[in-house]
Scaffold this motif. Structure first.
Motif, PDB file in Angstrom:
ATOM      1  N   LEU A 167       6.747 -40.012  -1.439  1.00 19.15           N
ATOM      2  CA  LEU A 167       7.163 -40.171  -0.047  1.00 19.15           C
ATOM      3  C   LEU A 167       8.160 -41.319   0.078  1.00 19.15           C
ATOM      4  O   LEU A 167       9.181 -41.196   0.766  1.00 19.15           O
ATOM      5  N   ALA A 168       7.867 -42.437  -0.582  1.00 23.08           N
ATOM      6  CA  ALA A 168       8.769 -43.588  -0.522  1.00 23.08           C
ATOM      7  C   ALA A 168      10.138 -43.236  -1.085  1.00 23.08           C
ATOM      8  O   ALA A 168      11.176 -43.575  -0.507  1.00 23.08           O
ATOM      9  N   ALA A 169      10.154 -42.556  -2.227  1.00 21.41           N
ATOM     10  CA  ALA A 169      11.430 -42.158  -2.824  1.00 21.41           C
ATOM     11  C   ALA A 169      12.192 -41.224  -1.904  1.00 21.41           C
ATOM     12  O   ALA A 169      13.412 -41.340  -1.741  1.00 21.41           O
ATOM     13  N   ALA A 170      11.465 -40.299  -1.270  1.00 23.93           N
ATOM     14  CA  ALA A 170      12.116 -39.268  -0.442  1.00 23.93           C
ATOM     15  C   ALA A 170      12.763 -39.844   0.806  1.00 23.93           C
ATOM     16  O   ALA A 170      13.795 -39.335   1.260  1.00 23.93           O
ATOM     17  N   VAL A 171      12.181 -40.891   1.394  1.00 23.80           N
ATOM     18  CA  VAL A 171      12.773 -41.476   2.606  1.00 23.80           C
ATOM     19  C   VAL A 171      13.790 -42.563   2.274  1.00 23.80           C
ATOM     20  O   VAL A 171      14.350 -43.194   3.169  1.00 23.80           O
ATOM     21  N   GLY A 172      14.041 -42.780   0.989  1.00 27.80           N
ATOM     22  CA  GLY A 172      15.051 -43.753   0.587  1.00 27.80           C
ATOM     23  C   GLY A 172      14.571 -45.176   0.487  1.00 27.80           C
ATOM     24  O   GLY A 172      15.373 -46.101   0.388  1.00 27.80           O
ATOM     25  N   SER A 173      13.256 -45.374   0.509  1.00 22.51           N
ATOM     26  CA  SER A 173      12.711 -46.727   0.339  1.00 22.51           C
ATOM     27  C   SER A 173      12.691 -47.092  -1.141  1.00 22.51           C
ATOM     28  O   SER A 173      12.774 -46.236  -2.017  1.00 22.51           O
ATOM     29  N   ARG A 174      12.552 -48.376  -1.405  1.00 27.24           N
ATOM     30  CA  ARG A 174      12.372 -48.799  -2.788  1.00 27.24           C
ATOM     31  C   ARG A 174      11.009 -48.305  -3.263  1.00 27.24           C
ATOM     32  O   ARG A 174      10.008 -48.448  -2.554  1.00 27.24           O
ATOM     33  N   ALA A 175      10.991 -47.739  -4.455  1.00 27.44           N
ATOM     34  CA  ALA A 175       9.751 -47.182  -4.996  1.00 27.44           C
ATOM     35  C   ALA A 175       9.708 -47.485  -6.484  1.00 27.44           C
ATOM     36  O   ALA A 175      10.642 -47.143  -7.214  1.00 27.44           O
ATOM     37  N   LEU A 176       8.631 -48.123  -6.922  1.00 22.72           N
ATOM     38  CA  LEU A 176       8.444 -48.411  -8.339  1.00 22.72           C
ATOM     39  C   LEU A 176       7.243 -47.623  -8.830  1.00 22.72           C
ATOM     40  O   LEU A 176       6.112 -47.873  -8.425  1.00 22.72           O
ATOM     41  N   GLY A 177       7.496 -46.663  -9.721  1.00 25.40           N
ATOM     42  CA  GLY A 177       6.442 -45.842 -10.286  1.00 25.40           C
ATOM     43  C   GLY A 177       6.018 -46.360 -11.649  1.00 25.40           C
ATOM     44  O   GLY A 177       6.856 -46.707 -12.484  1.00 25.40           O
ATOM     45  N   LEU A 178       4.722 -46.405 -11.891  1.00 22.96           N
ATOM     46  CA  LEU A 178       4.156 -46.882 -13.154  1.00 22.96           C
ATOM     47  C   LEU A 178       3.582 -45.685 -13.899  1.00 22.96           C
ATOM     48  O   LEU A 178       2.680 -45.005 -13.394  1.00 22.96           O
ATOM     49  N   PRO A 194       1.637 -33.526   8.561  1.00 22.24           N
ATOM     50  CA  PRO A 194       2.308 -34.512   9.429  1.00 22.24           C
ATOM     51  C   PRO A 194       3.560 -35.115   8.814  1.00 22.24           C
ATOM     52  O   PRO A 194       4.568 -35.317   9.505  1.00 22.24           O
ATOM     53  N   ALA A 195       3.539 -35.400   7.521  1.00 19.41           N
ATOM     54  CA  ALA A 195       4.721 -35.973   6.873  1.00 19.41           C
ATOM     55  C   ALA A 195       5.814 -34.925   6.699  1.00 19.41           C
ATOM     56  O   ALA A 195       7.001 -35.210   6.893  1.00 19.41           O
ATOM     57  N   MET A 196       5.433 -33.708   6.368  1.00 22.94           N
ATOM     58  CA  MET A 196       6.440 -32.667   6.112  1.00 22.94           C
ATOM     59  C   MET A 196       7.215 -32.301   7.377  1.00 22.94           C
ATOM     60  O   MET A 196       8.357 -31.841   7.312  1.00 22.94           O
ATOM     61  N   ARG A 197       6.606 -32.528   8.518  1.00 21.84           N
ATOM     62  CA  ARG A 197       7.279 -32.199   9.783  1.00 21.84           C
ATOM     63  C   ARG A 197       8.447 -33.136  10.085  1.00 21.84           C
ATOM     64  O   ARG A 197       9.177 -32.917  11.045  1.00 21.84           O
ATOM     65  N   HIS A 198       8.628 -34.154   9.257  1.00 19.88           N
ATOM     66  CA  HIS A 198       9.765 -35.062   9.437  1.00 19.88           C
ATOM     67  C   HIS A 198      10.954 -34.685   8.547  1.00 19.88           C
ATOM     68  O   HIS A 198      11.905 -35.450   8.454  1.00 19.88           O
ATOM     69  N   SER A 199      10.888 -33.511   7.913  1.00 20.51           N
ATOM     70  CA  SER A 199      12.031 -33.040   7.128  1.00 20.51           C
ATOM     71  C   SER A 199      12.919 -32.162   8.002  1.00 20.51           C
ATOM     72  O   SER A 199      12.451 -31.176   8.582  1.00 20.51           O
ATOM     73  N   ARG A 200      14.190 -32.498   8.087  1.00 16.01           N
ATOM     74  CA  ARG A 200      15.113 -31.735   8.937  1.00 16.01           C
ATOM     75  C   ARG A 200      15.449 -30.372   8.354  1.00 16.01           C
ATOM     76  O   ARG A 200      16.048 -29.526   9.046  1.00 16.01           O
ATOM     77  N   PHE A 201      15.064 -30.108   7.117  1.00 14.31           N
ATOM     78  CA  PHE A 201      15.390 -28.833   6.497  1.00 14.31           C
ATOM     79  C   PHE A 201      14.319 -27.769   6.726  1.00 14.31           C
ATOM     80  O   PHE A 201      14.496 -26.615   6.318  1.00 14.31           O
ATOM     81  N   LEU A 202      13.223 -28.131   7.344  1.00 14.98           N
ATOM     82  CA  LEU A 202      12.165 -27.169   7.624  1.00 14.98           C
ATOM     83  C   LEU A 202      12.167 -26.804   9.098  1.00 14.98           C
ATOM     84  O   LEU A 202      12.148 -27.684   9.961  1.00 14.98           O
ATOM     85  N   ASP A 203      12.203 -25.515   9.382  1.00 18.48           N
ATOM     86  CA  ASP A 203      12.157 -25.077  10.776  1.00 18.48           C
ATOM     87  C   ASP A 203      10.744 -25.148  11.331  1.00 18.48           C
ATOM     88  O   ASP A 203      10.560 -25.422  12.518  1.00 18.48           O
ATOM     89  N   ARG A 204       9.779 -24.889  10.483  1.00 18.43           N
ATOM     90  CA  ARG A 204       8.391 -24.928  10.938  1.00 18.43           C
ATOM     91  C   ARG A 204       7.486 -25.258   9.776  1.00 18.43           C
ATOM     92  O   ARG A 204       7.698 -24.786   8.655  1.00 18.43           O
ATOM     93  N   VAL A 205       6.490 -26.100  10.034  1.00 21.29           N
ATOM     94  CA  VAL A 205       5.460 -26.419   9.048  1.00 21.29           C
ATOM     95  C   VAL A 205       4.146 -25.865   9.574  1.00 21.29           C
ATOM     96  O   VAL A 205       3.700 -26.226  10.668  1.00 21.29           O
TER      97      VAL A 205
END
Length: 335
Positions: A266-277, A48-59
Motif C-alpha cells: 500500500l505504501a509503495a502504491a501511494v508513492g510513500s517511502r517504503a522499506l521492505g525487509l 476500502p483501500a481499493m476504492r481509492h484507485s481511479r482505475f476501478l469503476d466499482r469495487v
C-alpha cells in the motif's frame, strides 16, 4: 480476433498485498480501453483501500455479491479474470455464461470452468507478482508485460485524508510506521530488531514512530516486545484504525518499514517511502514480492539462504541489522 472488452471483472479474493499488486492490471486495461468498465471483486476487509484507485469503476465485495451465479448474470460482464483461483466463482461464471472466463491452467477445475486458459506457473516464474497478473491477458489477445519501472503509474491509488488520523501527528516531527507482523504472509524481521531500531532512533528527537497492526497483532507485540511499546518515541495504533484509516496514516507519514505484507505494498502504491525487509529465498524474495513504487526500496540478506526451515527464527531475516535499517530511515528524514 480480439473479443469484446466493454465490461471486465477482475476477481482477486485473497489478501491485501496480493490485491494491491493486481491494481496495475486494472490500470493497464483502463488506460488502453478507456471506454471499458473495470470492476474488482475482493474480500470486504480489502475493499476500502481499493476504492481509492481511479482505475476501478466499482469495487464489489464477495459479501455484497451474494449468490455468485446471480451476481455474474446481473453484471453483464464480457470477461472475468480469475487473478486468484476460486472454484466456486469459476463454476458460477460458467453457469452464468460469461463469454470470456480466464484462469490459469495450473488449476484442474479451470479446464472445466474457464474457456480461456493462461499457461504459466507463478511458483517457477522469475517475474514479479505484479507482472505475472498480466499473463492472464494473453488468452484475450493482449501480449504485454510491463517493466517494473512501468508498474507504479498503473496503481492509480491515492491515500484519503481522515481528521482522526491527522490528529495523531505532532508538528515539527517526522513520522515513520513500523509494521512488525505479516499475518503469516512472509518471513518477519525479529521483534527484538524492531525494538533495537526504535531504541537507536530515540536518539533523534525529530523522529516519532507508529507501530501498526491488527488488535490481535498489537496484543502479541505487547506480550513479546513490551520494551518496544514502552519507548517514549513509539506509539502503538494497533487495532485503532480500519484499512481506510491505515491508508490515510501511510499517506501522511514519512515512510513505512515492514516485511513482505500488505501495508508495505500500500505504501509503495501511494508513492510513500517504503522499506521492505526480505529473505533471499525464492519465491519469497524481493524479485517476486518486493514493493514497487517510485520511493520503494528493499533490504535483503547479502548472502545465500542458510536453509532456514523455521520462519519464526529465520537467520536470513535476522542478518538484516537494526543499524542498516536505521541508516535508511535517517536518510529519509534528511531529504
Amino acid at each position: 480476433m480480439r473479443p469484446s472488452l466493454e465490461r471486465i471483472l477482475i476477481c482477486r479474493t485473497d489478501n491485501i498485498g496480493d490485491v494491491v499488486l493486481t491494481l496495475p492490471l486494472a490500470g493497464y486495461l483502463k488506460t488502453h480501453f478507456p471506454q471499458a468498465r473495470i470492476d474488482l471483486l475482493c474480500r470486504a476487509y480489502v475493499a476500502p483501500a481499493m476504492r481509492h484507485s481511479r482505475f476501478l469503476d466499482r469495487v464489489i465485495t464477495t459479501e455484497e455479491a451474494g449468490e455468485p451465479e446471480a451476481f455474474f448474470r446481473q453484471g453483464g460482464y464480457d470477461a472475468v479474470l480469475f487473478a486468484f483461483p476460486d472454484r466456486r466463482l469459476a463454476t458460477a461464471a460458467k453457469r452464468a455464461r460469461v463469454p470470456q472466463r480466464v484462469g490459469t491452467s495450473h488449476r484442474l477445475y479451470h479446464w472445466f470452468t474457464c474457456n480461456r486458459l493462461a499457461h504459466f506457473s507463478r511458483v517457477k516464474s522469475n517475474l514479479h507478482e505484479a507482472q505475472l497478473n498480466f499473463l492472464l491477458l494473453r488468452p484475450l489477445g493482449i501480449d504485454h508485460v510491463p517493466t517494473l519501472d512501468e508498474i507504479p503509474a498503473l496503481y492509480g491509488l491515492t491515500a484519503p485524508q481522515r481528521p482522526a488520523v491527522d490528529a495523531l501527528f505532532e508538528s515539527g516531527r517526522r513520522h515513520i510506521i513500523l509494521h512488525p507482523k505479516s499475518n503469516g504472509s512472509g518471513r518477519e524481521w525479529p521483534l527484538a530488531h524492531f525494538t533495537a531500531l526504535a531504541l537507536e532512533l530515540s536518539a533523534d528527537p525529530d523522529i516519532r514512530l507508529f507501530v501498526t497492526g491488527s488488535a490481535a497483532e498489537g496484543a502479541l507485540i505487547a506480550q513479546q516486545a513490551p520494551d518496544l511499546l514502552a519507548l517514549p518515541n513509539v506509539e502503538s495504533v494497533c487495532g485503532r484504525l480500519d484499512l481506510d484509516g491505515l491508508l490515510a496514516l501511510i499517506g501522511r507519514c514519512d515512510g513505512l518499514v515492514a516485511s513482505s505484507t500488505g501495508p508495505l505494498h500500500l505504501a509503495a502504491a501511494v508513492g510513500s517511502r517504503a522499506l521492505g525487509l526480505f529473505p533471499p529465498i525464492k519465491p519469497l524474495d524481493p524479485g517476486r514480492w518486493g514493493p514497487l513504487g517510485t520511493r520503494a526500496e528493499v533490504l535483503c540478506a547479502d548472502r545465500p539462504c542458510a536453509g532456514c526451515k523455521d520462519a519464526a527464527t529465520c537467520i536470513c531475516m535476522a542478518s538484516i541489522t537494526p543499524s542498516q535499517v536505521a541508516a535508511r530511515l535517517r536518510a529519509w528524514v534528511r531529504t
